[in-house]
Design a protein around this motif. Structure first.
Motif, PDB file in Angstrom:
ATOM      1  N   LYS A 108       0.795  -1.217   0.000  1.00 57.33           N
ATOM      2  CA  LYS A 108       0.000   0.000   0.000  1.00 57.33           C
ATOM      3  C   LYS A 108       0.837   1.281   0.000  1.00 57.33           C
ATOM      4  CE  LYS A 108      -3.998  -2.097   2.295  1.00 57.33           C
ATOM      5  NZ  LYS A 108      -4.931  -2.024   3.451  1.00 57.33           N
ATOM      6  N   ASP A 143       4.751  -0.545  11.266  1.00 58.63           N
ATOM      7  CA  ASP A 143       3.710  -1.558  11.080  1.00 58.63           C
ATOM      8  C   ASP A 143       2.843  -1.682  12.336  1.00 58.63           C
ATOM      9  OD1 ASP A 143       5.189  -3.030  12.914  1.00 58.63           O
ATOM     10  OD2 ASP A 143       6.119  -4.301  11.407  1.00 58.63           O
ATOM     11  N   LEU A 144       1.915  -2.640  12.338  1.00 60.33           N
ATOM     12  CA  LEU A 144       0.973  -2.802  13.438  1.00 60.33           C
ATOM     13  C   LEU A 144       1.645  -3.140  14.759  1.00 60.33           C
ATOM     14  CD1 LEU A 144      -1.897  -4.757  11.629  1.00 60.33           C
ATOM     15  CD2 LEU A 144      -1.982  -2.407  12.479  1.00 60.33           C
ATOM     16  N   SER A 145       2.790  -3.800  14.683  1.00 56.94           N
ATOM     17  CA  SER A 145       3.500  -4.185  15.911  1.00 56.94           C
ATOM     18  C   SER A 145       4.335  -3.045  16.474  1.00 56.94           C
ATOM     19  CB  SER A 145       4.397  -5.396  15.640  1.00 56.94           C
ATOM     20  OG  SER A 145       5.428  -5.065  14.729  1.00 56.94           O
ATOM     21  N   THR A 188       2.099   5.073   8.848  1.00 58.69           N
ATOM     22  CA  THR A 188       1.750   4.298  10.036  1.00 58.69           C
ATOM     23  C   THR A 188       0.611   3.347   9.699  1.00 58.69           C
ATOM     24  OG1 THR A 188       2.385   6.161  11.460  1.00 58.69           O
ATOM     25  CG2 THR A 188       1.052   4.423  12.461  1.00 58.69           C
ATOM     26  N   GLU A 189       0.839   2.075   9.934  1.00 54.01           N
ATOM     27  CA  GLU A 189      -0.177   1.056   9.668  1.00 54.01           C
ATOM     28  C   GLU A 189      -1.067   0.919  10.900  1.00 54.01           C
ATOM     29  OE1 GLU A 189      -0.432  -3.649   8.288  1.00 54.01           O
ATOM     30  OE2 GLU A 189       1.507  -2.650   8.541  1.00 54.01           O
ATOM     31  N   ARG A 190      -2.375   1.086  10.708  1.00 51.64           N
ATOM     32  CA  ARG A 190      -3.300   0.995  11.832  1.00 51.64           C
ATOM     33  C   ARG A 190      -4.483   0.111  11.451  1.00 51.64           C
ATOM     34  NH1 ARG A 190      -2.682   7.017  13.146  1.00 51.64           N
ATOM     35  NH2 ARG A 190      -1.072   7.011  14.754  1.00 51.64           N
ATOM     36  N   ARG A 191      -4.971  -0.645  12.444  1.00 52.72           N
ATOM     37  CA  ARG A 191      -6.162  -1.470  12.256  1.00 52.72           C
ATOM     38  C   ARG A 191      -7.394  -0.622  12.571  1.00 52.72           C
ATOM     39  NH1 ARG A 191      -4.583  -5.275  15.040  1.00 52.72           N
ATOM     40  NH2 ARG A 191      -3.924  -6.753  13.442  1.00 52.72           N
ATOM     41  N   GLN A 192      -8.440  -0.755  11.759  1.00 54.56           N
ATOM     42  CA  GLN A 192      -9.653   0.027  11.974  1.00 54.56           C
ATOM     43  C   GLN A 192     -10.307  -0.369  13.294  1.00 54.56           C
ATOM     44  OE1 GLN A 192     -12.335   0.087   8.654  1.00 54.56           O
ATOM     45  NE2 GLN A 192     -14.040   0.827   9.829  1.00 54.56           N
ATOM     46  N   PRO A 193     -10.591   0.597  14.182  1.00 51.57           N
ATOM     47  CA  PRO A 193     -11.197   0.266  15.478  1.00 51.57           C
ATOM     48  C   PRO A 193     -12.610  -0.278  15.319  1.00 51.57           C
ATOM     49  CG  PRO A 193     -11.061   2.653  15.175  1.00 51.57           C
ATOM     50  CD  PRO A 193     -10.315   2.035  14.037  1.00 51.57           C
ATOM     51  N   VAL A 194     -13.067  -1.076  16.316  1.00 53.26           N
ATOM     52  CA  VAL A 194     -14.385  -1.725  16.265  1.00 53.26           C
ATOM     53  C   VAL A 194     -15.505  -0.688  16.250  1.00 53.26           C
ATOM     54  CG1 VAL A 194     -15.946  -3.295  17.456  1.00 53.26           C
ATOM     55  CG2 VAL A 194     -13.494  -3.770  17.428  1.00 53.26           C
ATOM     56  N   ARG A 196     -15.628   2.163  14.944  1.00 57.08           N
ATOM     57  CA  ARG A 196     -15.826   2.754  13.623  1.00 57.08           C
ATOM     58  C   ARG A 196     -16.633   1.816  12.736  1.00 57.08           C
ATOM     59  NH1 ARG A 196     -10.780   5.425  10.680  1.00 57.08           N
ATOM     60  NH2 ARG A 196     -11.036   6.744  12.535  1.00 57.08           N
TER      61      ARG A 196
END
Length: 235
Positions: A108, A143-145, A188-194, A196
């Motif tokens: 991406k 990344d996510l970590s 910055t790689e981020r996971r979409q919060p629940v 949202r």
């Protein structure tokens, strides 16, 4: 060519130099020179580099990776380290890769990590020098970590010219002049919060009910109007 920037910057270069007729001489004398504002001036750098003959002696492929300091400077492919200079050197070339720092293989992330890749100057004046002006932009990917990877993008401008001095024509070279940008780009790689996701679902459901209500209202209004028209006809 590949260059890295840690406390220093590493650069990697893969470049094809065409030199028909004078190939064997050019092949033996062409080299890499490195200069910077910290006083470094290295002529004929040979560590981690190689020259490969191509096209049945009509050119060579120059490959190398090396470290440069994080200060303005240049590196150039030339015959400056030769004991005797060729009379008619040919510096037409194709650049396959010029990159700095760690390679980011992230789907991406689209950036100018190899902005000069594919640059073709084979139709240029063989006696011309080539100046590539590079503005290097530090780039961080997290990344996510939380692990960070560091690389460098760059923008480029170029010019081609035949240089002369009071003693005559100057031997051509391929120059890469670089400077670092004070701005850093960070991905910055981020996971979409629940929450949202839940909000999006609620918005879709609410929108569906709203549209359905509008359609129902229109149908009801049209139906009532039709009934009145029919009653008027009967009376």
């Amino acid at each position: 060519m590949n260059a890295k920037l840690l406390n220093s910057l590493v650069s990697m270069l893969y470049i094809f130099i065409a030199s028909p007729c004078l190939f064997f001489f050019i092949f033996s004398v062409v080299g890499l020179d490195i200069q910077d504002e910290m006083g470094r001036h290295e002529v004929g750098h040979i560590d981690n580099s190689m020259k490969i003959p191509l096209n049945q002696g009509e050119g060579c492929r120059f490959e190398g990776d090396f470290t440069v300091n994080k200060v303005p400077g240049n590196f150039h492919v030339s015959t400056h380290s030769a004991t005797a200079q060729p009379q008619n050197p040919d510096m037409t070339h194709t650049i396959h890769k010029l990159a700095f720092g760690e390679k980011l293989q992230v789907q991406k992330v689209q950036g100018a990590f190899n902005a000069l890749g594919g640059a073709n100057r084979l139709s240029s004046n063989p006696l011309a020098s080539h100046d590539y002006i590079l503005k290097i932009v530090p780039t961080v990917y997290e990344d996510l970590s939380g692990r960070q990877r560091f690389s460098y993008q760059y923008t480029v401008a170029n010019k081609e010219y035949v240089a002369y001095s009071h003693t005559g024509r100057i031997v051509p070279a391929i120059w890469f002049r670089y400077d670092l940008s004070p701005i850093t780009v960070k991905y910055t790689e981020r996971r979409q919060p629940v929450y949202r996701f839940i909000t999006t679902i609620c918005a879709i459901i609410g929108g569906t009910f709203t549209v359905a209500g509008i359609i129902d209202s229109c149908i009801f209004t049209a139906s009532e109007a039709w009934k009145k028209i029919q009653i008027g006809k009967m009376s």
